[in-house]
Design a protein around this motif. Structure first.
Motif, PDB file in Angstrom:
ATOM      1  N   PRO A 233       0.901  -1.197   0.137  1.00  0.00           N
ATOM      2  CA  PRO A 233      -0.078  -0.176   0.005  1.00  0.00           C
ATOM      3  C   PRO A 233       0.740   1.189   0.015  1.00  0.00           C
ATOM      4  CG  PRO A 233       0.227  -0.871   2.044  1.00  0.00           C
ATOM      5  CD  PRO A 233       0.795  -1.911   1.360  1.00  0.00           C
ATOM      6  N   ASP A 234       2.159   1.196   0.147  1.00  0.00           N
ATOM      7  CA  ASP A 234       2.904   2.440   0.274  1.00  0.00           C
ATOM      8  C   ASP A 234       3.428   2.858  -1.146  1.00  0.00           C
ATOM      9  OD1 ASP A 234       2.877   2.562   3.064  1.00  0.00           O
ATOM     10  OD2 ASP A 234       4.813   1.184   3.216  1.00  0.00           O
ATOM     11  N   VAL A 235       3.181   2.265  -2.345  1.00  0.00           N
ATOM     12  CA  VAL A 235       3.522   2.320  -3.659  1.00  0.00           C
ATOM     13  C   VAL A 235       2.645   2.557  -4.375  1.00  0.00           C
ATOM     14  CG1 VAL A 235       6.046   1.417  -3.419  1.00  0.00           C
ATOM     15  CG2 VAL A 235       4.209   0.234  -4.191  1.00  0.00           C
ATOM     16  N   ALA A 236       2.498   3.312  -5.472  1.00  0.00           N
ATOM     17  CA  ALA A 236       1.406   3.655  -6.404  1.00  0.00           C
ATOM     18  C   ALA A 236       1.333   2.744  -7.713  1.00  0.00           C
ATOM     19  CB  ALA A 236       1.647   5.159  -6.818  1.00  0.00           C
ATOM     20  N   PHE A 237       1.862   1.541  -7.561  1.00  0.00           N
ATOM     21  CA  PHE A 237       2.172   0.620  -8.659  1.00  0.00           C
ATOM     22  C   PHE A 237       1.868  -0.978  -8.026  1.00  0.00           C
ATOM     23  CE2 PHE A 237       6.408   1.461  -7.563  1.00  0.00           C
ATOM     24  CZ  PHE A 237       7.185   0.190  -7.368  1.00  0.00           C
TER      25      PHE A 237
ATOM     26  N   GLY B  93      12.951   0.961 -12.662  1.00  0.00           N
ATOM     27  CA  GLY B  93      13.736   1.525 -11.685  1.00  0.00           C
ATOM     28  C   GLY B  93      13.245   1.697 -10.281  1.00  0.00           C
ATOM     29  N   THR B  94      12.385   0.712  -9.993  1.00  0.00           N
ATOM     30  CA  THR B  94      12.141   0.734  -8.431  1.00  0.00           C
ATOM     31  C   THR B  94      12.862   0.007  -7.533  1.00  0.00           C
ATOM     32  OG1 THR B  94      10.473  -1.182  -8.851  1.00  0.00           O
ATOM     33  CG2 THR B  94       9.746   0.999  -9.198  1.00  0.00           C
ATOM     34  N   ASN B  95      13.650  -0.942  -8.194  1.00  0.00           N
ATOM     35  CA  ASN B  95      14.723  -1.788  -7.426  1.00  0.00           C
ATOM     36  C   ASN B  95      16.119  -1.338  -7.651  1.00  0.00           C
ATOM     37  OD1 ASN B  95      14.816  -3.958  -5.302  1.00  0.00           O
ATOM     38  ND2 ASN B  95      15.453  -5.317  -7.155  1.00  0.00           N
ATOM     39  N   THR B  96      16.619  -1.490  -9.103  1.00  0.00           N
ATOM     40  CA  THR B  96      17.868  -1.079  -9.344  1.00  0.00           C
ATOM     41  C   THR B  96      17.514  -0.386 -10.801  1.00  0.00           C
ATOM     42  OG1 THR B  96      17.872  -3.140 -10.950  1.00  0.00           O
ATOM     43  CG2 THR B  96      19.033  -3.054  -8.620  1.00  0.00           C
TER      44      THR B  96
END
Length: 451
Positions: free
Chosen positions: A155-159, A224-227
């Motif tokens: 729930p903390d991210v918009a995707f 680009g959310t992880n690397t």
């Protein structure tokens, strides 16, 4: 281990010992042995108990000799050398690598992964000196995956889905929350994460196959959310560029987060996608100080290059945001307003922020890095971080892990909101659309009358 995590060693309070004492403090026996080496239990005598009761009865009374002793101790503490990261032995976190070998890298150490049954340490066996070891080089391994879209329900991210074409990141950001994932490969979250990389060369083909499935329902894909999808090895493999070509062909929306100027290379793909409402890019900005940037993110683009990238993307009609992430207490959080001002002047249309996160191995890696590069600020920075996480290095609770909690976190958040609202950067901005999503028909299949 817990003893080291609770507080940094105070050089002024360390006993003068060597040999067996030093080895005992570093032995695999753990914090009990270390505590025993540093603290000597002395039973209270009757005289000591009376003195304690007297001190409790008059807590504000401080004699001149005692005041002189306190001032003298403060002078000694201030003159003492800064706390240093001790060399690690089996069972302790951190295996420090010589500065010359890790030049241009972010992490200080290369401890074994948390799932490994044994720790590896460097020692001189008499055949070759440690000083003669070559510098760390980047190694890239190609891997074959079965799928390329990763799902999440946070729930903390918009995707709810993302693509990561690379594992590990050569940028070397010491605070990167993706570092612990290298443990699943039997590698270290330290220097291994930035020198032993993995690439999925067939990711574009896998993506096209997944998007072609009749059961697939399009929603914004994050990259680009992880690397970082535009880390230096992207120049050679061009996996990110080929992924964008697939997404453009399918009319699929995508959001990109990067701190590299290489994203401007793909303006020829991104600009037409932006005209259809299919893409927006967020440039991560941690500081405007090039020296601090090089220390935290040694192989990432410099601040002026990132601002120039925002300008190039905005001039091409590509919606561009600035992401002030992570904000580190007493290290770069004082730059919030200046970063937003500079990004707005460069053409950014929205902004966001994330507080520093220290899950798993990152807490120890960040502490080592902080003591190495900013010894005078280490205790203050770590103290503020723990204030934001209920006395711990990190709180993974949804709703708190990205922003922190408490007065300090609240103050930083309000400062960001006020500055973003003043500059017109507040809010979600442009929402991407799925209206253009189409599955290309295979060769030889008759097209529908309405396609």
């Amino acid at each position: 281990m817990n003893l080291e995590r609770e507080s940094l060693p105070d050089p002024a309070s360390q006993p003068s010992c060597s040999g067996e004492c030093a080895m005992a403090a570093r032995s695999p026996a753990g914090p009990q042995v270390k505590a025993a080496a540093q603290v000597k239990a002395v039973p209270k005598t009757a005289t000591a108990q009376k003195a304690t009761q007297k001190a409790k009865a008059a807590p504000l009374a401080v004699s001149a000799p005692r005041a002189n002793r306190i001032l003298g101790r403060l002078v000694v503490e201030r003159a003492a050398p800064p706390p240093a990261v001790p060399p690690a032995f089996d069972g302790e976190v951190g295996i420090e690598v010589e500065a010359e070998r890790r030049r241009g890298r972010g992490a200080v150490s290369n401890a074994a992964g948390r799932f490994e049954p044994a720790a590896r340490i460097l020692f001189d066996d008499g055949w070759q000196s440690l000083e003669d070891l070559p510098p760390l080089r980047t190694q890239v391994t190609e891997e074959r995956a079965r799928t390329v879209i990763t799902r999440n329900q946070s729930p903390d991210v918009a995707f709810d889905r993302s693509i990561n074409a690379y594992r590990g990141c050569e940028h070397g950001c010491v605070y990167c929350f993706a570092r612990p994932t290298h443990a699943y490969h039997g590698l270290s979250a330290g220097l291994d994460f930035e020198t032993k990389l993995f690439v999925k060369p067939d990711a574009p083909e896998l993506l096209a196959r997944e998007l072609s499935q009749s059961s697939y329902q399009p929603r914004v894909i994050a990259m680009g959310t992880n690397t970082d999808p535009y880390q230096p090895i992207e120049k050679r493999y061009e996996v990110t560029r080929r992924l964008l070509e697939v997404l453009s062909e399918f009319g699929h929306p995508v959001g990109i987060v990067t701190k590299s100027g290489l994203v401007a290379r793909d303006i020829d793909i991104l600009a037409p996608m932006a005209e259809r409402g299919l893409v927006k890019v967020a440039i991560s900005m941690t500081t405007l100080d090039p020296q601090l940037s090089r220390t935290m993110e040694p192989r990432a683009a410099s601040p002026h290059v990132r601002l120039g990238t925002i300008r190039r993307l905005a001039d091409a009609g590509i919606p561009t945001a600035v992401l002030t992430a992570p904000l580190i207490p007493a290290l770069n959080d004082m730059e919030v307003e200046r970063i937003l001002d500079a990004a707005k002047a460069a053409g950014a249309s929205e902004a966001g922020y994330v507080m520093l996160r220290l899950p798993l191995e990152i807490a120890d890696l960040f502490r080592e890095w902080l003591v190495t590069h900013f010894p005078d600020k280490a205790r203050h920075v770590l103290g503020l971080i723990r204030q934001m996480h209920g006395g711990k290095d990190y709180d993974s609770t949804f709703g708190k892990r990205m922003r922190g909690d408490g007065p300090y976190a609240w103050t930083v958040g309000r400062r960001f909101e006020i500055a973003a609202r003043r500059l017109g950067l507040a809010g979600r901005g442009l929402k991407l659309t799925t209206a253009h999503f189409r599955r290309p028909k295979p060769a030889g299949v008759q097209l529908s009358l309405f396609d």
